[in-house]
Motif scaffolding. Structure first.
Motif, mmCIF file in Angstrom:
data_model
loop_
_atom_site.group_PDB
_atom_site.id
_atom_site.type_symbol
_atom_site.label_atom_id
_atom_site.label_comp_id
_atom_site.label_asym_id
_atom_site.label_seq_id
_atom_site.Cartn_x
_atom_site.Cartn_y
_atom_site.Cartn_z
ATOM 1 N N VAL A 97 1.148 -1.296 -0.134
ATOM 2 C CA VAL A 97 0.250 -0.179 0.136
ATOM 3 C C VAL A 97 0.620 1.228 -0.056
ATOM 4 C CG1 VAL A 97 -1.431 1.324 1.733
ATOM 5 C CG2 VAL A 97 -2.142 -0.946 0.610
ATOM 6 N N LEU A 98 2.229 1.156 1.108
ATOM 7 C CA LEU A 98 2.942 2.373 0.927
ATOM 8 C C LEU A 98 3.543 2.551 -0.226
ATOM 9 C CD1 LEU A 98 4.539 2.708 4.128
ATOM 10 C CD2 LEU A 98 2.354 3.502 4.098
ATOM 11 N N GLY A 99 3.951 1.628 -0.843
ATOM 12 C CA GLY A 99 4.918 1.673 -2.093
ATOM 13 C C GLY A 99 3.696 2.582 -3.538
ATOM 14 N N VAL A 100 2.794 1.557 -2.986
ATOM 15 C CA VAL A 100 1.799 2.170 -4.126
ATOM 16 C C VAL A 100 1.484 3.500 -4.557
ATOM 17 C CG1 VAL A 100 -0.421 2.291 -5.503
ATOM 18 C CG2 VAL A 100 0.389 0.075 -5.246
ATOM 19 N N LEU A 101 1.401 3.836 -2.813
ATOM 20 C CA LEU A 101 1.087 5.566 -2.504
ATOM 21 C C LEU A 101 2.250 6.547 -2.789
ATOM 22 C CD1 LEU A 101 -0.936 5.278 0.749
ATOM 23 C CD2 LEU A 101 -1.938 5.612 -2.006
ATOM 24 N N GLY A 102 3.369 6.411 -2.338
ATOM 25 C CA GLY A 102 4.773 6.063 -2.481
ATOM 26 C C GLY A 102 5.175 6.782 -3.685
ATOM 27 N N GLY A 103 5.064 5.585 -5.149
ATOM 28 C CA GLY A 103 5.329 5.595 -5.906
ATOM 29 C C GLY A 103 4.514 6.584 -7.084
ATOM 30 N N LEU A 104 3.131 6.719 -6.633
ATOM 31 C CA LEU A 104 1.799 7.411 -7.541
ATOM 32 C C LEU A 104 2.247 9.120 -7.181
ATOM 33 C CD1 LEU A 104 -1.938 5.916 -7.408
ATOM 34 C CD2 LEU A 104 -0.509 6.234 -9.122
ATOM 35 N N HIS A 105 1.980 9.321 -5.672
ATOM 36 C CA HIS A 105 3.309 10.166 -5.760
ATOM 37 C C HIS A 105 4.008 10.631 -6.337
ATOM 38 C CE1 HIS A 105 4.327 13.494 -3.440
ATOM 39 N NE2 HIS A 105 4.078 13.616 -3.044
ATOM 40 N N ASN A 106 5.458 10.325 -6.328
ATOM 41 C CA ASN A 106 5.894 10.704 -7.198
ATOM 42 C C ASN A 106 6.223 10.783 -8.305
ATOM 43 O OD1 ASN A 106 9.915 10.767 -6.868
ATOM 44 N ND2 ASN A 106 10.006 9.005 -7.045
ATOM 45 N N TYR A 107 5.592 9.712 -9.006
ATOM 46 C CA TYR A 107 5.630 9.957 -10.420
ATOM 47 C C TYR A 107 4.537 11.718 -11.011
ATOM 48 C CZ TYR A 107 3.424 8.795 -15.255
ATOM 49 O OH TYR A 107 3.031 9.214 -16.756
ATOM 50 N N GLY A 108 3.704 11.139 -10.218
ATOM 51 C CA GLY A 108 2.985 12.650 -9.872
ATOM 52 C C GLY A 108 3.210 14.350 -9.911
ATOM 53 N N ASN A 109 4.294 14.001 -9.601
ATOM 54 C CA ASN A 109 5.103 15.301 -8.935
ATOM 55 C C ASN A 109 6.304 15.449 -10.098
ATOM 56 O OD1 ASN A 109 4.016 16.893 -6.368
ATOM 57 N ND2 ASN A 109 3.333 14.869 -6.399
ATOM 58 N N HIS A 110 6.958 14.472 -10.255
ATOM 59 C CA HIS A 110 8.610 14.548 -10.524
ATOM 60 C C HIS A 110 8.411 13.661 -12.212
ATOM 61 C CE1 HIS A 110 9.481 14.957 -6.456
ATOM 62 N NE2 HIS A 110 9.169 16.043 -6.159
ATOM 63 N N MET A 111 7.739 12.578 -12.162
ATOM 64 C CA MET A 111 8.588 11.885 -13.355
ATOM 65 C C MET A 111 7.126 12.275 -14.636
ATOM 66 S SD MET A 111 11.251 10.462 -11.918
ATOM 67 C CE MET A 111 11.547 9.703 -13.669
ATOM 68 N N GLU A 112 6.384 12.512 -14.277
ATOM 69 C CA GLU A 112 5.261 12.526 -15.191
ATOM 70 C C GLU A 112 6.023 13.680 -16.088
ATOM 71 O OE1 GLU A 112 0.437 12.751 -15.914
ATOM 72 O OE2 GLU A 112 1.015 13.099 -14.094
ATOM 73 N N GLN A 113 6.120 14.673 -14.780
ATOM 74 C CA GLN A 113 6.761 15.732 -15.835
ATOM 75 C C GLN A 113 8.401 15.401 -16.476
ATOM 76 O OE1 GLN A 113 5.236 18.928 -15.407
ATOM 77 N NE2 GLN A 113 3.848 17.610 -14.770
ATOM 78 N N TYR A 114 8.713 15.174 -16.590
ATOM 79 C CA TYR A 114 10.195 14.481 -16.970
ATOM 80 C C TYR A 114 9.636 14.130 -18.084
ATOM 81 C CZ TYR A 114 14.566 11.905 -18.841
ATOM 82 O OH TYR A 114 15.275 11.632 -19.861
ATOM 83 N N TRP A 115 8.668 12.912 -18.561
ATOM 84 C CA TRP A 115 8.391 12.100 -19.486
ATOM 85 C C TRP A 115 8.077 13.205 -20.506
ATOM 86 C CZ3 TRP A 115 11.678 8.929 -20.533
ATOM 87 C CH2 TRP A 115 11.821 7.482 -19.304
ATOM 88 N N LEU A 116 7.009 13.949 -20.165
ATOM 89 C CA LEU A 116 5.743 15.034 -20.835
ATOM 90 C C LEU A 116 7.070 15.745 -21.514
ATOM 91 C CD1 LEU A 116 3.037 15.754 -18.754
ATOM 92 C CD2 LEU A 116 3.508 14.428 -20.613
ATOM 93 N N TYR A 117 8.269 16.350 -20.672
ATOM 94 C CA TYR A 117 9.241 17.054 -21.956
ATOM 95 C C TYR A 117 9.938 16.677 -22.735
ATOM 96 C CZ TYR A 117 7.857 20.294 -18.179
ATOM 97 O OH TYR A 117 7.170 21.470 -18.080
ATOM 98 N N GLU A 118 10.280 15.216 -22.067
ATOM 99 C CA GLU A 118 11.594 14.453 -23.332
ATOM 100 C C GLU A 118 10.332 13.851 -24.614
ATOM 101 O OE1 GLU A 118 14.750 12.137 -24.063
ATOM 102 O OE2 GLU A 118 14.176 13.676 -22.024
ATOM 103 N N GLU A 119 9.016 13.812 -24.349
ATOM 104 C CA GLU A 119 7.797 13.003 -25.425
ATOM 105 C C GLU A 119 7.572 14.617 -26.242
ATOM 106 O OE1 GLU A 119 6.674 9.040 -23.518
ATOM 107 O OE2 GLU A 119 5.036 10.266 -24.044
ATOM 108 N N ALA A 120 7.612 15.490 -26.063
ATOM 109 C CA ALA A 120 7.628 16.109 -26.190
ATOM 110 C C ALA A 120 8.442 17.062 -27.463
ATOM 111 C CB ALA A 120 6.178 17.392 -25.355
ATOM 112 N N ARG A 121 7.735 18.322 -28.120
ATOM 113 C CA ARG A 121 8.740 18.651 -29.339
ATOM 114 C C ARG A 121 9.491 19.767 -28.933
ATOM 115 N NH1 ARG A 121 6.013 19.253 -35.017
ATOM 116 N NH2 ARG A 121 7.908 20.603 -35.262
ATOM 117 N N GLU A 122 10.117 20.444 -28.903
ATOM 118 C CA GLU A 122 10.870 21.392 -28.978
ATOM 119 C C GLU A 122 11.222 22.523 -29.675
ATOM 120 O OE1 GLU A 122 15.836 22.807 -26.677
ATOM 121 O OE2 GLU A 122 15.084 20.611 -26.965
#
Length: 318
Positions: free
Chosen positions: A117-142
């Motif tokens: 349970v803690l792994g899921v909650l911590g993982g979703l929080h880390n993804y939503g606050n940090h990694m999602e932003q990274y991957w969106l910039y990685e995949e978007a155009r410049e």
């Protein structure tokens, strides 16, 4: 005479040491039973290593999958969570009875479930606050050398934008909309721009109510001056709330400064090095991952020790 009496008692079977040599093993002189030997590893005060290691390994696996893999393989991530959850349930529903091993399996199942349970909650929080932003910039155009007067719709798929040299933030028309935090907006213009605004620089708690904008690198000048930005994506319910207030700030700036904003403008953070900002999201996500793992290691060790203490006290009361 004493030697003869001793030999006579030995012949009649009255030797006080005889019980220690044959048949009377486990009996001390005088017929008092010797204490039974405890089987190795049966001490109730020792915690099985699995209680410390297995839940933590489950936690590390889950939070790593969410941090680094959830953006591309969410199905595999959730399948792994379900599989580990099944193992935890098997342990948790082991009949405990009076058997020490049964009680140990139940506590192991509880610790594993807690870790999942803690792994899921911590993982979703880390993804939503940090990694999602990274991957969106990685995949978007410049885009490079963009004029602020160009239609925002022509750059709708942008992740990083480098504006033309003449582009600037008009801080005199900046507005801060107060709603718990201060939501700051300022139009990005060039000398040929009319009163229509396609791009807005935005930030949180970095401006005055009117005429001042110090978000990110907006205040830097000369060689340190910024001419680019990273697009602020509308992801998640928290970001959606931010966008609502940014739009209200835009409406306020329009009314106060006789501006006309595009129907779907692009909000950017005004920074000198957009790539460095993108990399900072990845670094922050990795740092949060290590922090979560250390915290869970400590918490799980404490819970494992408490569960062992409770099992030991329960076995002693039986």
């Amino acid at each position: 005479m004493e030697d003869r009496a001793f030999l006579e008692r030995s012949r009649l079977g009255d030797d006080p040491y005889d019980g220690m040599q044959r048949g009377g093993a486990g009996r001390s002189p005088g017929g008092i039973p010797a204490p039974a030997r405890q089987k190795p590893g049966s001490s109730g005060s020792s915690t099985p290593v699995l209680h410390y290691v297995l839940p933590w390994l489950m936690f590390v696996l889950i939070i790593m999958l969410f941090t680094y893999g959830y953006h591309h393989i969410p199905g595999l991530v959730w399948s792994t969570v379900c599989l580990l959850g099944c193992f935890a349930l098997i342990f948790a529903f082991t009949p405990s009875g009076a058997d020490a091993e049964g009680r140990s399996a139940v506590s192991l199942g509880v610790l594993c479930g807690f870790a999942i349970v803690l792994g899921v909650l911590g993982g979703l929080h880390n993804y939503g606050n940090h990694m999602e932003q990274y991957w969106l910039y990685e995949e978007a155009r410049e885009y490079h050398n963009v004029l602020p007067s160009e239609p925002a719709a022509a750059h709708a798929d942008a992740g990083k934008i480098t504006f033309a040299e003449a582009a600037r933030i008009d801080t005199t028309k900046a507005v801060g909309y107060k709603a718990a935090s201060t939501y700051c907006v300022a139009p990005i213009l060039d000398p040929s721009s009319s009163n229509r605004v396609e791009f807005w620089a935005v930030g949180l708690d970095c401006c005055a109510p009117r005429g001042e904008f110090n978000c990110d690198d907006a205040a830097k000048e000369g060689a340190e001056a910024a001419h680019g930005g990273i697009v602020v994506f509308e992801t998640g319910w928290i970001a959606a709330t931010h966008f609502e207030y940014f739009r209200k700030a835009v409406k306020e700036s329009e009314a106060a400064n006789d501006l006309v904003s595009a129907t779907e403008p692009i909000f950017v953070r005004w920074v000198k090095d957009p790539a460095a900002v993108q990399a900072s999201f990845f670094a922050a996500g990795t740092g949060a991952l290590f922090g979560y793992c250390i915290l869970h290691l400590v918490a799980n060790g404490l819970l494992a020790w408490i569960s062992t203490l409770l099992r030991f006290m329960g076995a002693r009361d039986r």
